[in-house]
Design a protein around this motif. Structure first.
Motif, PDB file in Angstrom:
ATOM      1  N   PHE A  31       7.368  14.208   2.298  1.00 65.09           N
ATOM      2  CA  PHE A  31       6.591  15.148   1.482  1.00 65.09           C
ATOM      3  C   PHE A  31       5.762  16.089   2.353  1.00 65.09           C
ATOM      4  CE2 PHE A  31       6.328  11.995  -2.324  1.00 65.09           C
ATOM      5  CZ  PHE A  31       7.616  12.340  -2.669  1.00 65.09           C
TER       6      PHE A  31
ATOM      7  N   ALA B  93       0.237  13.417   1.444  1.00 70.31           N
ATOM      8  CA  ALA B  93       1.539  13.398   0.773  1.00 70.31           C
ATOM      9  C   ALA B  93       1.383  13.771  -0.697  1.00 70.31           C
ATOM     10  CB  ALA B  93       2.169  12.020   0.918  1.00 70.31           C
ATOM     11  N   MET B  94       0.346  13.238  -1.328  1.00 69.86           N
ATOM     12  CA  MET B  94       0.112  13.577  -2.733  1.00 69.86           C
ATOM     13  C   MET B  94      -0.219  15.071  -2.871  1.00 69.86           C
ATOM     14  SD  MET B  94      -2.207  14.329  -5.241  1.00 69.86           S
ATOM     15  CE  MET B  94      -3.838  13.924  -4.669  1.00 69.86           C
TER      16      MET B  94
ATOM     17  N   TYR C 170      -9.837  10.414  -5.024  1.00 68.46           N
ATOM     18  CA  TYR C 170      -8.493   9.929  -4.685  1.00 68.46           C
ATOM     19  C   TYR C 170      -8.422   9.609  -3.188  1.00 68.46           C
ATOM     20  CZ  TYR C 170      -3.371   9.879  -4.499  1.00 68.46           C
ATOM     21  OH  TYR C 170      -2.056   9.516  -4.324  1.00 68.46           O
TER      22      TYR C 170
ATOM     23  N   LEU D 230       0.840  -1.207   0.000  1.00 70.18           N
ATOM     24  CA  LEU D 230       0.000   0.000   0.000  1.00 70.18           C
ATOM     25  C   LEU D 230       0.873   1.254   0.000  1.00 70.18           C
ATOM     26  CD1 LEU D 230      -2.887   1.208   0.211  1.00 70.18           C
ATOM     27  CD2 LEU D 230      -2.514   1.314   2.665  1.00 70.18           C
ATOM     28  N   SER D 231       1.935   1.206   0.774  1.00 72.13           N
ATOM     29  CA  SER D 231       2.830   2.373   0.834  1.00 72.13           C
ATOM     30  C   SER D 231       3.428   2.654  -0.540  1.00 72.13           C
ATOM     31  CB  SER D 231       3.962   2.128   1.828  1.00 72.13           C
ATOM     32  OG  SER D 231       3.440   1.949   3.092  1.00 72.13           O
TER      33      SER D 231
ATOM     34  N   PRO E 211       4.802   5.293   6.201  1.00 66.09           N
ATOM     35  CA  PRO E 211       5.949   5.259   5.288  1.00 66.09           C
ATOM     36  C   PRO E 211       6.753   6.559   5.344  1.00 66.09           C
ATOM     37  CG  PRO E 211       3.878   5.434   4.083  1.00 66.09           C
ATOM     38  CD  PRO E 211       3.518   5.180   5.500  1.00 66.09           C
TER      39      PRO E 211
ATOM     40  N   LEU F 280       2.835  17.205  -2.668  1.00 66.56           N
ATOM     41  CA  LEU F 280       3.608  17.178  -3.907  1.00 66.56           C
ATOM     42  C   LEU F 280       2.942  18.062  -4.969  1.00 66.56           C
ATOM     43  CD1 LEU F 280       6.158  15.793  -4.842  1.00 66.56           C
ATOM     44  CD2 LEU F 280       4.783  13.990  -5.824  1.00 66.56           C
TER      45      LEU F 280
ATOM     46  N   GLN G  82      -8.676   1.527   0.542  1.00 71.54           N
ATOM     47  CA  GLN G  82      -7.530   0.610   0.476  1.00 71.54           C
ATOM     48  C   GLN G  82      -6.921   0.398   1.858  1.00 71.54           C
ATOM     49  OE1 GLN G  82      -5.920  -0.988  -2.141  1.00 71.54           O
ATOM     50  NE2 GLN G  82      -7.655  -0.505  -3.442  1.00 71.54           N
ATOM     51  N   THR G  83      -6.780   1.487   2.598  1.00 68.88           N
ATOM     52  CA  THR G  83      -6.181   1.386   3.935  1.00 68.88           C
ATOM     53  C   THR G  83      -7.088   0.585   4.861  1.00 68.88           C
ATOM     54  OG1 THR G  83      -5.299   3.586   3.553  1.00 68.88           O
ATOM     55  CG2 THR G  83      -5.106   2.741   5.772  1.00 68.88           C
TER      56      THR G  83
ATOM     57  N   TYR H 180     -10.473   6.555  -2.328  1.00 62.23           N
ATOM     58  CA  TYR H 180      -9.830   5.331  -2.798  1.00 62.23           C
ATOM     59  C   TYR H 180      -8.773   4.870  -1.786  1.00 62.23           C
ATOM     60  CZ  TYR H 180      -6.614   2.460  -5.536  1.00 62.23           C
ATOM     61  OH  TYR H 180      -5.783   1.464  -5.954  1.00 62.23           O
ATOM     62  N   PHE H 181      -7.955   5.794  -1.343  1.00 66.07           N
ATOM     63  CA  PHE H 181      -6.910   5.389  -0.401  1.00 66.07           C
ATOM     64  C   PHE H 181      -7.479   5.054   0.971  1.00 66.07           C
ATOM     65  CE2 PHE H 181      -3.791   6.622  -3.483  1.00 66.07           C
ATOM     66  CZ  PHE H 181      -2.853   5.635  -3.274  1.00 66.07           C
TER      67      PHE H 181
ATOM     68  N   ALA I  64       1.016   9.099  -5.768  1.00 69.18           N
ATOM     69  CA  ALA I  64       1.349  10.483  -5.415  1.00 69.18           C
ATOM     70  C   ALA I  64       2.232  11.109  -6.485  1.00 69.18           C
ATOM     71  CB  ALA I  64       2.054  10.521  -4.068  1.00 69.18           C
TER      72      ALA I  64
ATOM     73  N   LEU J 247      -1.347   9.385   3.645  1.00 67.79           N
ATOM     74  CA  LEU J 247      -1.026   9.028   2.253  1.00 67.79           C
ATOM     75  C   LEU J 247      -1.619  10.049   1.271  1.00 67.79           C
ATOM     76  CD1 LEU J 247      -1.479   5.137   2.135  1.00 67.79           C
ATOM     77  CD2 LEU J 247       0.632   6.432   2.231  1.00 67.79           C
TER      78      LEU J 247
ATOM     79  N   PRO K  77      -0.162  14.237  -9.612  1.00 70.56           N
ATOM     80  CA  PRO K  77       0.195  15.607  -9.999  1.00 70.56           C
ATOM     81  C   PRO K  77       0.714  15.678 -11.432  1.00 70.56           C
ATOM     82  CG  PRO K  77       1.180  15.044  -7.883  1.00 70.56           C
ATOM     83  CD  PRO K  77       0.644  13.782  -8.460  1.00 70.56           C
TER      84      PRO K  77
ATOM     85  N   TRP L   5       8.455   8.119   3.124  1.00 69.39           N
ATOM     86  CA  TRP L   5       8.325   9.060   2.006  1.00 69.39           C
ATOM     87  C   TRP L   5       7.166  10.027   2.235  1.00 69.39           C
ATOM     88  CZ3 TRP L   5       3.716   9.273  -0.473  1.00 69.39           C
ATOM     89  CH2 TRP L   5       2.885   8.161  -0.389  1.00 69.39           C
TER      90      TRP L   5
ATOM     91  N   ARG M  21      -3.420   6.652   8.709  1.00 69.48           N
ATOM     92  CA  ARG M  21      -2.561   6.271   7.580  1.00 69.48           C
ATOM     93  C   ARG M  21      -3.139   6.774   6.259  1.00 69.48           C
ATOM     94  NH1 ARG M  21       1.345   2.423   6.260  1.00 69.48           N
ATOM     95  NH2 ARG M  21       1.319   1.594   8.349  1.00 69.48           N
TER      96      ARG M  21
END
Lengths: 158, 654
Positions: B47, B184-185, B15, A13-14, B41, B188, B22-23, B18-19, A21, B181, A25, B43, B177
């Protein structure tokens, strides 16, 4: 075992989150630039739009390398479907749209789509080498149901 | 533009949904809903950190300030480097402490370290302050922008509820979580949109503006220089500063106030719940001090010069050329706000649930019960947010102004927790009390209330051009240092020393490097945004070492900002990699216990109050000896551990 399974699910998932991500964009930027190219009739906007997609693809490859994974089956399927759909839409547009639009779009969009395909092929060659990259498309051998075809010395890969 | 904008916002919602789904599908333990299994995570944190820093500045607010005051307002963005340094150091130590002592929330960490319920309450108060008025103010502004962009098709109140619901649903489904997630998008996207819109505007719009032309500010405002080190003015609402509000001291105090966002409970919680790795370092060095500070210092002045009337006017001018580009500008403004709202409300609601409901009201909740409780808290949080944003925008704005400066008052407490064992509980509490008082009385909140009830005060907002955070922190540090000297041998020193000894077993650094580092950091701070920053006004245009004049075509201050931005990146790199705060490693060894153990039952006054509400027909617990609450006295929890003699049923103290 259950913990490992859970951990791998979380890792997947990560990774999926990171890939999305990066792509989300990039697709938005590409859409804006494509829109600008369509309205302005300037080819540089199309170049920018396809560059955004190529950059996202590069970032995806970097993610694969860092997380020691490859493209998942879902990603390959989604990417292929989108590329095929875009090509079909492009061909239909050429056949049905007014001449002025066709003249404006045919070269930049066609080159852009072609560049995407070339880019995917080049990245596969770099990642897997020419032989294994070609084998990815070798469906005929995969369809050979005889057990003997699975043997390595007969070229089997499964 | 309305249709395109709504489609884009809908895609953002899809979006997030959806996450969230999923989570929710992969969460094996219901408790993961609250903290992401403490394995967010790296990453995503990388971000999010720069976007949190930018949220502290406020996207739309910062653009407006730069458009009105020029480079002096833009200089505040150097504070992002301070944010990066604070984040990487505090996150690292808090992360280690969390694993070392089994701490769940920042409030619990501080509360148990200092053995103080008062500090836990203060943390909860900050959670609410950031989750409600601060976020409500942002939400109201985002909805106002949406109203303008849709020409009134979506009124502000409706926009508020649409945004609140669209953020609440993913948070309630996916938990911490999923929200991280998605954020983070968004972070960005914000990082891409700011330079992208600037570049696009420079290509398609006509007319030369900054840097080839001066920025269009009002007469009397020094757009290309800092108006002195300090000005003897009484504050906003009382007098007008000469040349602009952003003196060197105003810049430094405002820059330091940005650290308040790092000390906000949700941000600390984010650092706590991250997976081990290099995320703190990469996020702080390359993305916050490098990318975010660079964009805010180099790109935003160019963009802001094109939008003296705000984001909407710029969106209109771009939309006239390419509608989707206009949508991007609105999206930037809206998403800058929604990012912060989603983060603070979700984090705040989860923390309030864990700190208040789970710790004191229902300590024996099962994992599934905790998840349900957290979902209800999130629902309440977003509902109250919508109420405040829709019906109390001015109250929200007034309370929002004190959020960052009040959070900054926790700096001594966090520094004591992470580095300086000699900072005592009493000193921290006294410092917070007096510092907060000063913050409130140099912001509209205190001024409006006091002047409405009593007499006019001789000062206004930010007297002497010093930000309220600066006033508060100055008195706070003074009190903390003086009080800590007096309480060096206090009874809780043993526990603090024990904790710090355990922390030293997981060191990030060598002492020699740290000494040099602090020297350089002070020098950098003095020149970058301290009093020395005024040297940058003419340093490159009228060099002091020659009679010649340099012709660069850009203001000297801009070059100064670029130079010290680059030095700042090096400084953060040093803190993160050379000293080692940017990495976190597995914490091994026997877990330690600090402070009072976790209560397994509610304090008696809470449980009796609850039973009065729940059991209206009579006290059900009276018949069941197992349900009888434990007698715990609040002052004793804060100071002394009760010594219970077995079998006597009496409690002795001392």
């Amino acid at each position: 075992m259950a913990e490992d399974n859970q951990s791998s699910k979380t890792d997947r998932l990560s990774r999926h989150g990171l890939v999305m991500a990066l792509w989300a964009p990039a697709i938005f930027v590409a859409a804006v630039l494509f829109h600008a190219g369509y309205l302005y009739a300037a080819n540089w906007w199309f170049v920018g739009a396809f560059t955004a997609l190529v950059l996202a693809f590069c970032a995806h490859i970097i993610v694969n390398v860092v997380s020691k994974t490859g493209f998942t089956e879902g990603e390959v399927a989604l990417g292929s479907v989108i590329l095929v759909c875009l090509t079909v839409v492009y061909l239909i547009t050429i056949l049905t749209a007014p001449n002025a639009s066709v003249e404006r779009l045919i070269i930049p969009v066609g080159l852009g789509l072609g560049a995407l395909v070339v880019f995917v092929a080049v990245s596969m060659v770099i990642s897997f080498g020419p032989r294994r990259a070609f084998e990815k498309f070798d469906i005929i051998r995969d369809n050979n149901l005889r057990k003997a075809s699975h043997l390595t010395h007969r070229g089997g890969r499964r | 533009m309305t249709f395109l904008l709504l489609i884009t916002l809908s895609l953002l919602f899809v979006y997030a949904l959806y996450f969230a789904a999923q989570t929710a599908r992969i969460q094996s333990s219901p408790k993961d809903f609250l903290d992401g299994g403490m394995t967010l995570p790296g990453w995503s944190v990388m971000f999010i950190l720069p976007a949190i820093g930018v949220a502290a500045l406020g996207v739309e607010r910062h653009f407006l300030l730069v458009a009105n005051y020029g480079l002096q307002a833009s200089h505040v963005a150097v504070g992002l480097i301070t944010v990066a340094i604070a984040a990487v150091m505090l996150w690292n130590r808090l992360w280690v402490a969390t694993r070392l002592a089994g701490l769940c929330t920042p409030g619990e960490a501080i509360g148990r370290y200092y053995n103080s319920i008062a500090l836990r309450v203060i943390f909860m108060g900050l959670c609410i302050l950031f989750a409600l008025p601060y976020s409500a103010n942002l939400l109201s502004q985002a909805a106002l922008l949406l109203q303008q962009a849709t020409s009134g098709t979506i009124p502000r109140e409706m926009g508020v509820w649409i945004f609140a619901v669209s953020m609440a649903i993913p948070a309630i489904i996916g938990g911490w979580r999923a929200v991280v997630l998605v954020l983070a998008m968004e972070a960005l996207l914000i990082a891409i949109l700011i330079p992208g819109i600037t570049l696009f505007g420079e290509i398609v719009l006509t007319g030369d503006i900054f840097p080839t032309q001066p920025m269009p500010v009002e007469d009397g405002v020094f757009w290309d220089r800092i108006p002195g080190v300090l000005q003897g003015y009484a504050g906003f609402g009382k007098s007008v500063p000469v040349g602009g509000i952003f003196t060197a001291v105003a810049i430094s105090s405002t820059g330091i106030s940005l650290v308040g966002i790092v000390l906000s409970p949700a941000t600390l919680y984010l650092g706590q719940t991250t997976l081990k790795g290099n995320a703190f370092g990469i996020g702080a060095v390359w993305l916050t001090s490098g990318l975010a500070a660079g964009i805010m210092l180099l790109v935003v002045p160019v963009l802001a010069a094109r939008m003296p009337a705000g984001l909407f006017s710029h969106a209109e001018s771009l939309a006239a050329v390419v509608p989707l580009a206009g949508v991007s500008v609105i999206l930037l403004g809206v998403m800058g706000a929604l990012f912060a709202i989603s983060f603070f409300v979700t984090g705040g609601a989860l923390l309030v649930f864990r700190e208040l409901v789970h710790t004191y009201l229902y300590p024996n909740l099962t994992d599934k019960g905790q998840r349900l409780g957290a979902r209800i808290s999130l629902g309440f949080g977003f509902f109250l947010l919508g109420l405040m944003a829709a019906f109390m925008p001015y109250v929200s704005a007034v309370f929002a102004s004190v959020a960052l400066p009040l959070a900054l008052q926790l700096l001594p407490a966090m520094v004591g927790f992470t580095f300086m064992r000699w900072i005592s509980r009493g000193a921290v509490l006294a410092g917070i009390a007096l510092g907060s008082l000063l913050v409130v009385f140099t912001e509209p909140l205190g001024l409006i209330i006091f002047e409405g009830l009593f007499v006019d005060l001789p000062w206004g907002r930010w007297p002497l051009t010093i930000h309220s955070a600066g006033w508060g922190l100055a008195i706070n540090l003074l009190i903390v240092f003086l009080s800590s000297v007096a309480t060096l041998r206090g009874p809780d020193m043993y526990q603090r020393s024990r904790f710090h000894r355990a922390m030293k077993a997981h060191p990030p650094a060598s002492a020699k490097r740290s000494g040099l580092l602090w020297g350089l950091a002070i020098l950098w701070g003095f020149l970058a945004y301290g009093p020395g920053a005024v040297l940058g006004n003419f340093f490159f245009s009228d060099p002091i070492f020659t009679d010649l004049k340099s012709v660069m075509g850009v203001p000297s201050l801009w070059v100064w900002q670029m130079l010290f931005w680059l030095f700042g990146v090096v400084l953060v790199w040093w803190v993160s990699y050379s000293v080692g705060f940017g990495r976190t490693q597995e914490v091994t060894g026997k877990p330690m216990r600090i402070g009072m153990p976790r209560a397994t039952r509610s304090p008696d006054w809470i449980s009796s109050g609850l039973s009065r509400v729940v059991n209206r027909g009579g006290d059900a617990s009276a018949d069941d000896p197992n349900q009888t609450s434990v007698r715990l006295l609040l002052p004793d929890l804060e100071s002394k551990e009760p010594a219970v003699k077995p079998g006597r049923g009496k409690t002795r103290y001392g």
